[in-house]
Design an enzyme around this catalytic site. Sequence first.
Site, mmCIF file in Angstrom:
data_model
loop_
_atom_site.group_PDB
_atom_site.id
_atom_site.type_symbol
_atom_site.label_atom_id
_atom_site.label_comp_id
_atom_site.label_asym_id
_atom_site.label_seq_id
_atom_site.Cartn_x
_atom_site.Cartn_y
_atom_site.Cartn_z
ATOM 1 N N ARG A 139 -12.735 -7.876 -11.194
ATOM 2 C CA ARG A 139 -11.963 -8.827 -10.854
ATOM 3 C C ARG A 139 -13.032 -9.005 -9.952
ATOM 4 O O ARG A 139 -12.769 -8.415 -8.273
ATOM 5 C CB ARG A 139 -10.870 -8.911 -10.603
ATOM 6 C CG ARG A 139 -9.647 -8.715 -10.952
ATOM 7 C CD ARG A 139 -8.643 -7.897 -9.978
ATOM 8 N NE ARG A 139 -7.261 -7.991 -10.753
ATOM 9 C CZ ARG A 139 -6.257 -6.785 -11.435
ATOM 10 N NH1 ARG A 139 -7.665 -5.752 -11.139
ATOM 11 N NH2 ARG A 139 -5.844 -6.278 -12.286
ATOM 12 N N ASN B 280 -0.054 -12.350 -17.617
ATOM 13 C CA ASN B 280 0.417 -12.995 -15.804
ATOM 14 C C ASN B 280 0.954 -14.313 -15.646
ATOM 15 O O ASN B 280 1.773 -15.123 -15.371
ATOM 16 C CB ASN B 280 0.016 -12.180 -14.902
ATOM 17 C CG ASN B 280 0.141 -10.722 -15.430
ATOM 18 O OD1 ASN B 280 0.029 -10.044 -15.867
ATOM 19 N ND2 ASN B 280 -0.684 -9.877 -13.904
ATOM 20 N N ASP B 281 -1.009 -15.250 -15.868
ATOM 21 C CA ASP B 281 0.103 -16.635 -15.828
ATOM 22 C C ASP B 281 0.087 -17.499 -16.831
ATOM 23 O O ASP B 281 1.177 -18.173 -16.893
ATOM 24 C CB ASP B 281 -2.288 -17.022 -15.356
ATOM 25 C CG ASP B 281 -1.873 -17.152 -13.858
ATOM 26 O OD1 ASP B 281 -0.469 -16.911 -13.462
ATOM 27 O OD2 ASP B 281 -3.133 -17.087 -13.396
ATOM 28 N N HIS C 215 0.775 -1.626 0.189
ATOM 29 C CA HIS C 215 -0.079 0.055 -0.040
ATOM 30 C C HIS C 215 0.827 1.220 -0.108
ATOM 31 O O HIS C 215 1.063 2.539 -0.240
ATOM 32 C CB HIS C 215 -0.567 -0.119 0.741
ATOM 33 C CG HIS C 215 -1.586 -1.125 0.437
ATOM 34 N ND1 HIS C 215 -2.799 -1.541 2.324
ATOM 35 C CD2 HIS C 215 -3.152 -1.169 -0.219
ATOM 36 C CE1 HIS C 215 -3.358 -2.124 1.918
ATOM 37 N NE2 HIS C 215 -4.069 -1.334 0.278
ATOM 38 N N CYS D 164 -5.942 -8.492 -20.723
ATOM 39 C CA CYS D 164 -6.444 -8.046 -19.632
ATOM 40 C C CYS D 164 -4.773 -7.936 -18.259
ATOM 41 O O CYS D 164 -5.235 -7.747 -17.475
ATOM 42 C CB CYS D 164 -6.949 -8.057 -19.114
ATOM 43 S SG CYS D 164 -7.170 -10.345 -18.324
ATOM 44 N N GLU E 70 -4.993 -18.238 -20.609
ATOM 45 C CA GLU E 70 -4.226 -17.891 -19.489
ATOM 46 C C GLU E 70 -3.163 -19.286 -19.039
ATOM 47 O O GLU E 70 -2.381 -19.678 -18.294
ATOM 48 C CB GLU E 70 -4.224 -17.395 -17.935
ATOM 49 C CG GLU E 70 -5.370 -17.821 -17.597
ATOM 50 C CD GLU E 70 -6.134 -17.262 -16.274
ATOM 51 O OE1 GLU E 70 -5.014 -16.212 -15.480
ATOM 52 O OE2 GLU E 70 -7.627 -17.168 -16.375
#
Length: 570
Positions: free
Chosen positions: A294, A452-453, A188, A500, A429
């Site tokens: 999401r 990403n995956d 964060h 995405c 993915e």
Amino acid sequence: MTGVGVSKGVALGQAQWMRLTVLLPIDNTPINPSEISTEKSKFEDARQAALKQIRALVTSLRMKLPKEAEIFQAHALILEDEEFVTPVIQLIEQQCLPAGAAIYSITQTLKDTFLAMDNEYFQARAQDIVDIERRLILNLQGTPPVDLQLLEPGTILLAEELTPSETAGLNTEKVIGLATRLGGKTSHTAILAKALGIPAVVGCSELEQIQDGDQIIINGDTGEILVNPSSVERQSALNAQKLQQEREIRFAAEVKLPTETLDRHQLTLAANLSHPGMTAEAIKAGAEEVGLFRTEFLYLGRDSAPSEEEQFQVYKTVVEGMAGRPVIFRTMDIGGDKQVPYLGLAEEDNPFLGYRALRICLQEPELFSAQIRAILRTSAFGPVKIMFPMVATLDELDKATAIVKCIGKELACEGIPSASAVPLGIMIEIPSAALRAAEFAAEVDFFSIGTNDLIQYTLAADRLNPKLSSLYQACDPAVLRLIAGVIEAGRKRGIPVGVCGEMASQPLGALLLLGMGINELSMSIGSLPEIKSLIRRTVYSEAARLVQSALRMRTTQEVQMHIQEYLNGH
């Protein structure tokens, strides 16, 4: 020195180490039973004071950083949660621990739980627990926190690590950059630095060599830190700052213009969202669609699954917020590294290859049906699409599609409004889905490639393992050929193909995807203006020729140099 750049920009200023208010040692000496009531009162007073401080912080942040204010709203929810409060009180009552020791014991357990998770995002949440712990202990000891308003203008703040509260409290008129020895890109602290527009570098192990008063340059793009730079290096930093300011002005001026290349090739620019309150910001940044919503945030950090009605209200807020722009809802990607205790999922040695996402949905029909009903009901209020994650086989897709069709008929019989036809798509993915893209394309309305995956599964390289960062590369020829094959399969079948994953938000990756003929690029809100500007300054036919050359190259490095040379020249 090198760390991880987490907030773009270059800062040139004077180093100042943040000297934290020292916490007094935690007294673990058991108290007398007669003191239990007093210690419970101390804890309650510290908790109420913390809640008051956090609510004031949320109120002040909502004016300038409404999305980031939710970070601290979550802190308040933890402090109000009986699952946090009750164990602290039980340690005071049953083990006669002083309030400070009881707080420390419970927060340590929570921190260890987050740090043990394989997912970098959830590991970073341990810092939120540190923030809460520190606030409670300071209140318990009656010690005011360090005043960050006293820093001199032109300060580059250095710290071992900053809590979210400390980052949010920075005066951006004085602090022009920050660097920490610890921390990661999903913390964060990183998120808040980016929102505040402060160049930031985290995870720099050599940072302690810098002294107060040293002149330093930090580069939030590259993660580099220069100590006591030469006059030439200082001038280079000033030039970089000027160039960045000019670029941001140009990006802002183009936000509302069409997403098209110089030779009029058009595509859709979309936003990845994880909260219903982000729609206005997405539209302002130029999003034409939500390419990925999401939904799993609704399932995490609670004792039971969200009801159909609760989901419906959230999804409806997103659709109405996008004001007629399409929204792609990804069905819950939970399980594996995203633990949901109420499902009783077993801990797995390799959660990325485990029982997660659609695999859970097909085994938990009541859970899945509630979500599908909520999404289909939302379709009555605007254009909605449903996307299934982690699809490996056609059999999985057939089962999920049958469930959606069945629920659609149920809603019609019940007289509940919903769109007559909601487009269904899958995330590509898993390499098996990419290799059979032509067969999947015959069964769905759209594809969205989750790079990403797809990268980590194709190269067998854990994307969270820093030792494998040189292997985990979107520009690897094998990855590029898989992506190109998926796009070609979609083109032949006449269905749109989007991306995405993180690759879409990087100029180099976006240029490659554009040249392959991608239909949609979906990314974090902050990346939208830059990628739109890149597209509007590119000739599509040139990008296509670049990609054809890249697909024939032998190594990742060759591809990167080939594309970067074009970017530098333009």
